[in-house]
Motif scaffolding. Structure first.
Motif, PDB file in Angstrom:
ATOM      1  N   GLY A   1      -4.612   0.401   3.803  1.00  0.00           N
ATOM      2  CA  GLY A   1      -3.293   0.711   4.366  1.00  0.00           C
ATOM      3  C   GLY A   1      -3.447   1.510   5.652  1.00  0.00           C
ATOM      4  N   ASP A   2      -2.721   2.628   5.751  1.00  0.00           N
ATOM      5  CA  ASP A   2      -2.785   3.464   6.954  1.00  0.00           C
ATOM      6  C   ASP A   2      -3.670   4.698   6.750  1.00  0.00           C
ATOM      7  N   HIS A   3      -4.543   4.668   5.760  1.00  0.00           N
ATOM      8  CA  HIS A   3      -5.378   5.848   5.475  1.00  0.00           C
ATOM      9  C   HIS A   3      -6.369   6.119   6.607  1.00  0.00           C
ATOM     10  N   GLY A  32      -1.433  10.906   0.846  1.00  0.00           N
ATOM     11  CA  GLY A  32      -1.600  11.788   2.001  1.00  0.00           C
ATOM     12  C   GLY A  32      -0.657  11.330   3.108  1.00  0.00           C
ATOM     13  N   HIS A  33      -0.910  10.135   3.611  1.00  0.00           N
ATOM     14  CA  HIS A  33      -0.015   9.549   4.631  1.00  0.00           C
ATOM     15  C   HIS A  33       1.389   9.358   4.037  1.00  0.00           C
ATOM     16  N   THR A  34       1.477   8.886   2.809  1.00  0.00           N
ATOM     17  CA  THR A  34       2.711   8.973   2.011  1.00  0.00           C
ATOM     18  C   THR A  34       2.299   9.577   0.659  1.00  0.00           C
ATOM     19  N   THR A  41       0.831  -1.210   0.000  1.00  0.00           N
ATOM     20  CA  THR A  41       0.000   0.000   0.000  1.00  0.00           C
ATOM     21  C   THR A  41       0.863   1.256   0.000  1.00  0.00           C
ATOM     22  N   HIS A  42       1.995   1.209   0.742  1.00  0.00           N
ATOM     23  CA  HIS A  42       2.876   2.383   0.770  1.00  0.00           C
ATOM     24  C   HIS A  42       4.267   2.023   1.264  1.00  0.00           C
ATOM     25  N   LEU A  43       5.165   2.987   1.221  1.00  0.00           N
ATOM     26  CA  LEU A  43       6.601   2.729   1.375  1.00  0.00           C
ATOM     27  C   LEU A  43       7.116   2.542   2.792  1.00  0.00           C
ATOM     28  N   HIS A  44       6.304   2.736   3.807  1.00  0.00           N
ATOM     29  CA  HIS A  44       6.824   2.663   5.186  1.00  0.00           C
ATOM     30  C   HIS A  44       7.381   1.276   5.510  1.00  0.00           C
ATOM     31  N   SER A  45       8.462   1.273   6.321  1.00  0.00           N
ATOM     32  CA  SER A  45       9.193   0.011   6.510  1.00  0.00           C
ATOM     33  C   SER A  45       8.390  -1.068   7.235  1.00  0.00           C
ATOM     34  N   ASP A  46       7.355  -0.697   7.998  1.00  0.00           N
ATOM     35  CA  ASP A  46       6.520  -1.743   8.619  1.00  0.00           C
ATOM     36  C   ASP A  46       5.580  -2.385   7.589  1.00  0.00           C
ATOM     37  N   HIS A  47       5.552  -1.851   6.378  1.00  0.00           N
ATOM     38  CA  HIS A  47       4.709  -2.414   5.306  1.00  0.00           C
ATOM     39  C   HIS A  47       5.522  -3.101   4.209  1.00  0.00           C
ATOM     40  N   VAL A  48       6.765  -2.648   4.018  1.00  0.00           N
ATOM     41  CA  VAL A  48       7.546  -3.145   2.867  1.00  0.00           C
ATOM     42  C   VAL A  48       8.817  -3.904   3.242  1.00  0.00           C
TER      43      VAL A  48
HETATM   44 ZN   LIG Z   1       2.447   4.017   7.299  1.00  0.00          ZN
END
Ligand SMILES: [Zn+2]
Length: 323
Positions: A183-185, A164-166, A69-76
């Motif tokens: 994701g984190d939206h 927005g969040h990323t 969903t997005h680039l944050h390290s807890d997701h990727v």
């Molecule tokens: Zn995030």
């Protein structure tokens, strides 16, 4: 294991030493191919958990899509690890590009911290939490294009812009079944962090609020968010999040009214933060940059609406109210 919808399973993937506690890992199990949404930190214990998930759900690496969903390290975090085993990885071009240029990204984070006034706090990039759990090497990914579809058996997921969040966050919407992986939206109990990414990415809070309105208008029966418990009523939660930012903007305006010119750091110090430290000077280093980033996103929101502006002196920005 929890079947949250037909052939859709949710597993809690631990995020050690992180206040978010877990990542909600989603597995959409199909006949010919399956999909996983997001994948946790790049850590040995998370890797093992992920391999257990593949075994438990009898997933083949080369017949599984990893949707980020997005680039944050807890997701990727585990994306390159899974890619090397044959998993096809999707992420938006915007977030994928940031992810694959860590040097430029951290340099920009440093520049932003200086613009915000964190030179006074001896800001060090090495102390930023995202820095420690980044992916290994470059990620070979396929571009997740907004409007395109990914199908898993009967499910047809449409890629949705949730920036927005990323700057490049996306979600997956299943119209027929009224499902949304967001994701984190939108998160329950946590307000998603909205930060300043740099002037080239524009008004991140404005983009975020616009994309909250977009989701508000969608017919959603099941909202699959990435942390904490699942949101039952997406519209009720969106109203709460919008209300939160409205109050934050009022706080920022009040802070700006105190002086003729305020650095982002000055404004941050006047705002209320749910952190145990007594005042900003005692915040842990990482929390300082989170806080100034958030304050800065609110200041830029006001600037984009003609309510504030800034001047730049040396490396620092000074905001003021326009009345
Ligand atoms: Zn995030």
């Amino acid at each position: 294991m929890q079947e949250v919808y037909k052939n859709i399973f949710m597993e809690a993937l631990p995020l050690p030493n992180n206040p978010l506690k877990n990542l909600n890992l989603f597995i959409i199990k199909g006949e010919s191919r399956s999909m996983i949404v997001d994948c946790g930190f790049n850590l040995e214990e998370t890797k093992q958990r992920m391999l257990d998930v593949f075994e438990k759900y009898a997933l083949d690496f080369d017949k599984t899509i990893l949707y980020l969903t997005h680039l944050h390290s807890d997701h990727v975090g585990l994306a390159t690890f899974l890619r090397e085993r044959g998993v096809e990885v999707y992420i938006s071009q915007v977030d994928g590009k940031i992810l694959n240029n860590p040097d430029a990204t951290w340099a920009a984070t440093y520049t932003n911290a200086m613009l915000q006034g964190l030179s006074e706090d001896n800001f060090k990039i090495e102390e930023h939490p995202g820095y420690q759990y980044a992916i290994e090497g470059k990620l070979d990914f396929r571009e997740a294009i907004v409007g395109e579809r990914l199908s898993i058996d009967d499910y047809e997921f449409e890629i949705l812009d949730l920036a927005g969040h990323t700057p490049g966050m996306t979600g997956l919407y299943e119209r027929k079944h009224k499902l949304l992986f967001c994701g984190d939206h939108i998160l329950q109990r946590i307000t998603p962090n909205i930060t300043f990414w740099g002037f080239q990415y524009g008004d991140s809070l404005g983009t975020y609020l616009k994309n909250l309105d977009k989701v508000y208008d969608l017919d959603v029966k099941h909202l699959f968010s990435s942390h904490r418990e699942l949101v039952k009523d997406h519209r009720e939660r969106i109203d709460e999040l919008k209300d939160h930012h409205e109050k934050r903007l009022e706080e920022v305006k009040k802070a700006l009214a105190l002086k003729k010119y305020s650095s982002v750091r000055d404004v941050t110090k006047q705002m209320h933060w749910d952190i145990k430290s007594r005042n900003f000077d005692e915040f842990p280093q990482s929390q300082k940059s989170f806080a100034t980033g958030e304050a800065h996103a609110h200041l830029e929101y006001l600037r984009h609406r003609g309510q504030a502006d800034y001047i730049q002196k040396d490396e620092k920005l000074y905001y003021f109210l326009l009345v």
